[in-house]
Design an enzyme around this catalytic site. Structure first.
Site, PDB file in Angstrom:
ATOM      1  CG  MET A  51      13.901  -0.760   5.494  1.00 54.33           C
ATOM      2  SD  MET A  51      15.120  -0.603   6.800  1.00 54.33           S
ATOM      3  CE  MET A  51      14.380   0.661   7.817  1.00 54.33           C
ATOM      4  CE  LYS A  83     -24.871  10.288 -11.969  1.00 53.52           C
ATOM      5  NZ  LYS A  83     -24.140  10.250 -13.239  1.00 53.52           N
ATOM      6  CD  GLU A 114      -9.455   8.610  -7.495  1.00 51.81           C
ATOM      7  OE1 GLU A 114      -8.315   8.207  -7.846  1.00 51.81           O
ATOM      8  OE2 GLU A 114     -10.331   8.939  -8.319  1.00 51.81           O
ATOM      9  CG  PHE A 158     -18.795   2.885 -17.350  1.00 52.82           C
ATOM     10  CD1 PHE A 158     -17.640   2.320 -17.902  1.00 52.82           C
ATOM     11  CD2 PHE A 158     -18.755   4.209 -16.951  1.00 52.82           C
ATOM     12  CE1 PHE A 158     -16.486   3.070 -18.050  1.00 52.82           C
ATOM     13  CE2 PHE A 158     -17.598   4.970 -17.099  1.00 52.82           C
ATOM     14  CZ  PHE A 158     -16.464   4.404 -17.652  1.00 52.82           C
ATOM     15  CD  GLN A 159     -15.833   5.054 -14.065  1.00 50.43           C
ATOM     16  OE1 GLN A 159     -16.580   5.886 -13.584  1.00 50.43           O
ATOM     17  NE2 GLN A 159     -14.607   5.344 -14.488  1.00 50.43           N
TER      18      GLN A 159
HETATM   19  C1  LIG Z   1       3.818   0.474  -1.084  1.00 45.28           C
HETATM   20  C2  LIG Z   1       5.026  -0.205  -0.568  1.00 45.28           C
HETATM   21  N1  LIG Z   1       5.755  -1.012  -1.372  1.00 45.28           N
HETATM   22  C3  LIG Z   1       6.851  -1.633  -0.898  1.00 45.28           C
HETATM   23  C4  LIG Z   1       7.263  -1.453   0.384  1.00 45.28           C
HETATM   24  C5  LIG Z   1       8.516  -2.169   0.903  1.00 45.28           C
HETATM   25  N2  LIG Z   1       9.543  -1.187   1.277  1.00 45.28           N
HETATM   26  C6  LIG Z   1       9.726  -0.799   2.555  1.00 45.28           C
HETATM   27  S1  LIG Z   1      10.918   0.346   2.714  1.00 45.28           S
HETATM   28  C7  LIG Z   1      11.235   0.322   1.070  1.00 45.28           C
HETATM   29  C8  LIG Z   1      12.307   1.200   0.475  1.00 45.28           C
HETATM   30  C9  LIG Z   1      11.975   2.630   0.537  1.00 45.28           C
HETATM   31  O1  LIG Z   1      12.892   3.338  -0.243  1.00 45.28           O
HETATM   32  P1  LIG Z   1      12.997   4.904  -0.127  1.00 45.28           P
HETATM   33  O2  LIG Z   1      11.659   5.508  -0.264  1.00 45.28           O
HETATM   34  O3  LIG Z   1      14.025   5.399  -1.066  1.00 45.28           O
HETATM   35  O4  LIG Z   1      13.443   5.113   1.380  1.00 45.28           O
HETATM   36  P2  LIG Z   1      14.860   4.745   2.060  1.00 45.28           P
HETATM   37  O5  LIG Z   1      14.691   3.421   2.736  1.00 45.28           O
HETATM   38  O6  LIG Z   1      15.880   4.696   0.984  1.00 45.28           O
HETATM   39  O7  LIG Z   1      15.069   5.824   3.035  1.00 45.28           O
HETATM   40  C10 LIG Z   1      10.419  -0.592   0.416  1.00 45.28           C
HETATM   41  C11 LIG Z   1      10.461  -0.869  -1.025  1.00 45.28           C
HETATM   42  C12 LIG Z   1       6.448  -0.634   1.197  1.00 45.28           C
HETATM   43  N3  LIG Z   1       6.724  -0.433   2.484  1.00 45.28           N
HETATM   44  N4  LIG Z   1       5.366  -0.003   0.690  1.00 45.28           N
END
Ligand SMILES: Cc1ncc(C[n+]2csc(CCOP(=O)(O)OP(=O)(O)O)c2C)c(N)n1
Ligand SMILES: [Mg+2]
Lengths: 166, 564
Positions: B479, B166, B54, B116-117
């Site tokens: 990042m 429903k 979803e 349920f659900q």
């Molecule tokens: C759902 C979610 N969880 C955690 C984060 C925190 N976060 C921001 S950037 C990042 C790293 C992303 O890694 P990648 O997809 O390999 O991209 P890169 O920065 O290596 O290009 C994280 C964990 C987020 N933005 N979204």
């Protein structure tokens, strides 16, 4: 920080109160008191919220409340520009009811609105400072229970809600 | 009598058709089965795409909405189906994306009993929706959908959730659809105040160093032409926010770059040197402003904004022009005098050279062995169509792709801006592509984020959506790793990834795939990808520990933007 009254004029829609309170909880702002009632116009509700905050914050709260789809209008007022009352109920054991207490009741313009074999219920309508003062005194008289309403208020101006509902 | 009545579920589908929905995304389950049954009858009028989760459905609807300007629609069942939508709702809410989400709910007589659900999805989704409603009676379905579409797309757009029990789906009711055209508690048209325009024009005409920042409000308000005319008459330099990118072609002479934590050097730095700051359809996100106490304090701020609650929320303004930017920019253009600001403009170009020398040249034409994310985007620019859509996930690749992608047309930028939702890109790209098979949709994604919604490769396979997936693989949550390097003594706590063989995964989904590890193969691979007729998966192995610069570190001012 100051005390403000926020008026919200809204459609009577399920969940609206929830949407309004979320705006306060998101910012970690406590609602001092809240009352909701029908307005003069059918289907339209008014909610009165009392809050202590800076004016800046209150303006932002009001803007965000007004952004809620089913809210018709929201305003904020300082205490000086609203007429407001709160009602307080005090439950006192009958055993404490003597001449001294009766005098206090009269002096504060409180009323006995219920008398049971074991206790009486006093009512006082006024501003929080007044109902609080009586509360402090009655603590000495074995106060059993105390309840105070939120503020009911109307604004000191001629504008009516009709102008927002078309 | 009975014949003229139809099932609530049919009402749902016919209402969607009345609202000109042509493509919807969803996932079935018990409480929404009557609607799925109805979709079977109307499949020639309304295309439904079955995603693999979803969250994929709602992000796809977001991607569709962002490129088309239409309302995105998705459907899910009650309970876990509905809760899987929450991330997408929050994302659409903060990025003002118009959505109508329909969830099934247990029968009305079971509400509140932990059936349920059963989950209180109206309660859960309240902070993440512009409006939501539970419908318990068949006669309330059509009015709720009509109102939902109107609310989603009017004013400042946003997501709407309609939860339908429903019993309402299986009961019979009349269908005579009336589109919503407004109601008393909801004002969408705020006429622009002429006095505000005059005040704004006065400040602008007096200004020596005026500067304009534009955001997504320009795109949502369809005010791209008005922005261009205003800039051409006033001669003012203009910079874009993340979501504003594309509203003005980057080739435009007044365009000076991008704002924010990883935006360009000049646009950030010079924010603190302008004398009048004109903010159009943007909301001063903290990623744009850096330390607020030291943000544009010298400038008189003019804020053109549709949503009154944004005025003075973050930055106090001298003049607020409330209203649609299409109208306010047109009025403002009339009111300002024709001017140019060559010296002021030259300052931007000067600093741009500094950024080129310190950062950009090394990013785009590196002399080191390892591949950079920047050169991948640089190569894409050489072959992409002018109206190619760039969809990105969240992380270093997002910032690099945004920095270097050459935006020429509006609605070519799809990314999760306000929420920063990893896992957004792949399904959003799918949605953007399904809106128009003939358009180039390029999905740039990280090795971390792709694994959050990688199952949507299945939907790409099934729909044959010709999405071009570019995986920038640094084997890191890059990042976060960059922050660990800069601010946590290089303590790489749980950010390195042991990754699967992505090429095998793509091929398992029958998607043509290629892996590039050498610079020499990059250009041809990108060319091959873009001419390939069908989906394509290109993995580029890039330097593990490259950083994104410029950067305004948290707590720093825009003028402390660092080049290294
Ligand atoms: C759902 C979610 N969880 C955690 C984060 C925190 N976060 C921001 S950037 C990042 C790293 C992303 O890694 P990648 O997809 O390999 O991209 P890169 O920065 O290596 O290009 C994280 C964990 C987020 N933005 N979204
Ligand atoms: Mg990575």
């Amino acid at each position: 920080m100051k005390r403000y009254t926020i008026f919200v004029i809204t459609e009577n829609f399920i969940g609206i109160l929830n949407r309004i309170t979320i705006i306060f909880t998101r910012r970690g702002i406590n609602i001092d008191a809240l009352t909701a009632s029908e307005s003069r116009l059918p289907g339209i509700h008014r909610i009165t919220i009392e809050v202590t905050a800076t004016e800046d914050t209150v303006i932002q709260l009001v803007n965000q409340i007004e952004k809620i789809i089913d809210v018709i209008k929201a305003f904020h007022h300082e205490d000086e520009s609203v007429v407001y009352q709160e009602i307080a109920l005090y439950k006192i054991p009958v055993s404490k009811l003597d001449g001294g207490l009766e005098k206090i009741i009269r002096q504060h313009n409180a009323k006995i609105i219920a008398a049971e074999p074991e206790f009486v219920v006093l009512e006082l309508t006024g501003h929080k400072e007044q109902t609080q003062e009586l509360l402090e005194i009655l603590k000495e008289y074995g106060l059993l229970e105390f309840a105070r309403s939120g503020r009911v208020a109307v604004a000191k101006r001629m504008l009516t809600i009709d102008s927002f509902v078309k | 009598m009975k014949e003229s009545k139809i099932r609530g579920a049919d009402i749902v589908v016919r209402a969607l058709i009345e609202e000109q929905a042509d493509l919807i995304f969803g996932y079935p389950g018990g409480a929404i089965m009557p609607v799925y049954d109805a979709l079977y009858d109307y499949h020639d009028q309304l295309r439904h795409v079955l995603t693999r989760h979803e969250q994929g459905a709602i992000h796809a609807a977001q991607g569709y909405a962002r490129v088309s300007g239409k309302v995105g629609v998705c459907i899910a069942t009650s309970g876990p189906g509905a809760t899987n939508l929450i991330t997408g709702l929050a994302d659409a809410q903060i990025d003002s994306t118009p959505l109508v989400c329909i969830t099934g709910q247990v029968a009305a007589h079971l509400l509140g009993t932990d059936a349920f659900q059963e989950t209180d999805v109206v309660g859960i989704s309240m902070p993440g929706t512009k409006w939501n409603i539970q419908v318990r009676r068949v006669e309330d379905i059509a009015p709720a959908i009509a109102k939902g579409f109107y609310i989603a797309k009017s004013g400042r757009p946003g997501p709407v959730l309609i939860d339908i029990t429903k019993n309402a789906q299986v009961d019979f009711g009349e269908f005579n659809y009336v589109r919503c055209e407004g109601f008393r508690s909801y004002k969408t048209q705020i006429p622009v105040e002429k006095s505000a325009i005059q005040k704004a024009a006065f400040l602008i005409n007096m200004a020596k160093r005026p500067y304009l920042l534009f955001g997504q409000g320009v795109i949502l308000g369809k005010a791209e032409d008005e922005l261009k005319s205003f800039l051409e008459k006033s001669g003012i330099p203009a910079a874009s926010t993340l979501l504003g990118s594309g509203a003005l072609s980057q080739d435009h002479p007044n365009y000076v770059g991008k704002l924010g934590m990883h935006g360009n050097y000049a646009p950030n730095l010079l924010t603190n040197q302008c004398d009048v700051l004109i903010a159009v359809g943007m909301r001063f996100d903290d990623r744009v402003t850096g330390d607020l106490k030291r943000y544009a304090k010298q400038a008189k701020v003019i804020h053109l904004e549709l949503d009154p609650s944004e005025i003075n929320k973050i930055v106090k303004c001298e003049v607020a022009v409330i209203g649609n930017s299409k109208e306010s920019l047109a009025l403002l253009t009339e009111a300002v005098t024709q001017k140019s600001h060559p010296e002021w403009m030259a300052k931007f170009r000067e600093l741009e050279q500094e950024e080129n020398a310190a950062v950009i040249n090394n990013d785009l034409k590196p002399s080191k062995v390892g591949l950079t994310m920047g050169e991948v985007i640089h190569n894409i620019n050489q072959y992409k169509a002018d109206d190619a859509v760039l969809v990105t996930d969240v992380g270093q690749h997002q910032m690099i792709a945004w920095r270097y992608f050459n935006y020429k047309k509006t609605r070519t930028q799809v990314t999760s801006g306000g929420l920063g939702t990893m896992g957004f890109a792949l399904p959003a790209a799918l949605g953007a592509q399904l809106h128009d098979y003939s358009r180039q949709v390029i999905c740039v994604v990280g090795d971390g984020g792709i694994q959050m919604t990688i199952q949507e490769l299945g939907t790409i396979m099934q729909t044959k959506a010709p999405v071009k997936i570019v995986l920038l693989n640094n084997n890191f949550l890059g990042m976060v790793r960059q922050w660990q390097q800069m601010f946590f003594d290089k303590r790489y706590s749980f950010t390195e990834l042991d990754n699967p063989d992505f090429i095998k995964i793509a091929e398992a989904y029958s998607i043509k795939a290629q892996k590039v590890t050498d610079r020499g193969d990059l250009q041809e691979a990108i060319e091959d990808m873009l001419i390939h007729d069908g989906p394509f998966f290109l993995e580029v192995v890039v330097e593990k520990e490259d950083n994104v610069f410029p950067m305004i570190a948290t707590g720093c001012s825009v003028e402390e933007v660092r080049l290294s």
